[in-house]
Design an enzyme around this catalytic site. Structure first.
Site, PDB file in Angstrom:
ATOM      1  N   CYS A 142      36.526  13.274 -34.480  1.00 23.93           N
ATOM      2  CA  CYS A 142      38.053  13.758 -33.836  1.00 23.93           C
ATOM      3  C   CYS A 142      38.872  13.391 -34.650  1.00 23.93           C
ATOM      4  CB  CYS A 142      37.654  13.101 -32.603  1.00 23.93           C
ATOM      5  SG  CYS A 142      39.381  13.164 -31.454  1.00 23.93           S
ATOM      6  N   CYS A 195      41.378  10.984 -32.655  1.00 19.65           N
ATOM      7  CA  CYS A 195      41.112   9.764 -32.434  1.00 19.65           C
ATOM      8  C   CYS A 195      41.178   8.896 -33.709  1.00 19.65           C
ATOM      9  CB  CYS A 195      39.377  10.005 -32.386  1.00 19.65           C
ATOM     10  SG  CYS A 195      38.883  10.866 -30.843  1.00 19.65           S
TER      11      CYS A 195
END
Length: 140
Positions: free
Chosen positions: A60, A63
């Site tokens: 991600c 993230c």
């Protein structure tokens, strides 16, 4: 706290076993085992201390973008616990918290969700952490 886990589970090195790891610098603890997470959660759920659970995934992008900010917040707010859960490693934990997007930050106090931030919203997360770490909890 790692020594407590080691004592409870036969003296093994939990970080080496890949079950949880703390970076030791900023206070972010990553959990890689549902059993270790549950044990940790059960030990802090009756506490007044705020815990921020970072649900993320290794693939991600947002993230990864938030990771330095989360570590900085953990270093700044030393009275707050920061935990990291990889949703691909522990999907049952992510499901239990109703995580549907990454990153999701769940703020927990006394075993209850008090707030949530979905997405790479550093400023919003920092404001909510500051608010809930200082907010007096309701009397029971």
């Amino acid at each position: 706290m790692g020594s407590i886990f080691s004592f409870l589970f036969g003296g093994g090195n939990a970080a080496a076993a890949g079950e949880y790891a703390s970076d030791g610098i900023s206070g972010v603890t990553a959990f890689h085992s549902a059993a270790r997470w549950q044990l940790h959660y059960n030990t802090v759920k009756d506490s007044q201390q705020l815990m921020v659970v970072d649900f993320a995934a290794s693939w991600c992008g947002p993230c990864k973008l938030m990771e330095p900010a989360v570590h900085a917040m953990a270093a700044k707010f030393t009275d707050v616990q920061f935990a990291k859960i990889d949703v691909d490693e522990l999907p049952e934990v992510a499901q239990e918290f109703g995580v549907q997007a990454m990153p999701t930050f769940v703020l927990v106090k006394r075993g209850k969700e008090v707030d949530r931030v979905v997405g790479a919203k550093k400023d919003e997360l920092e404001k909510k952490v500051a608010k809930h770490r200082e907010a007096p909890s309701a009397s029971i």
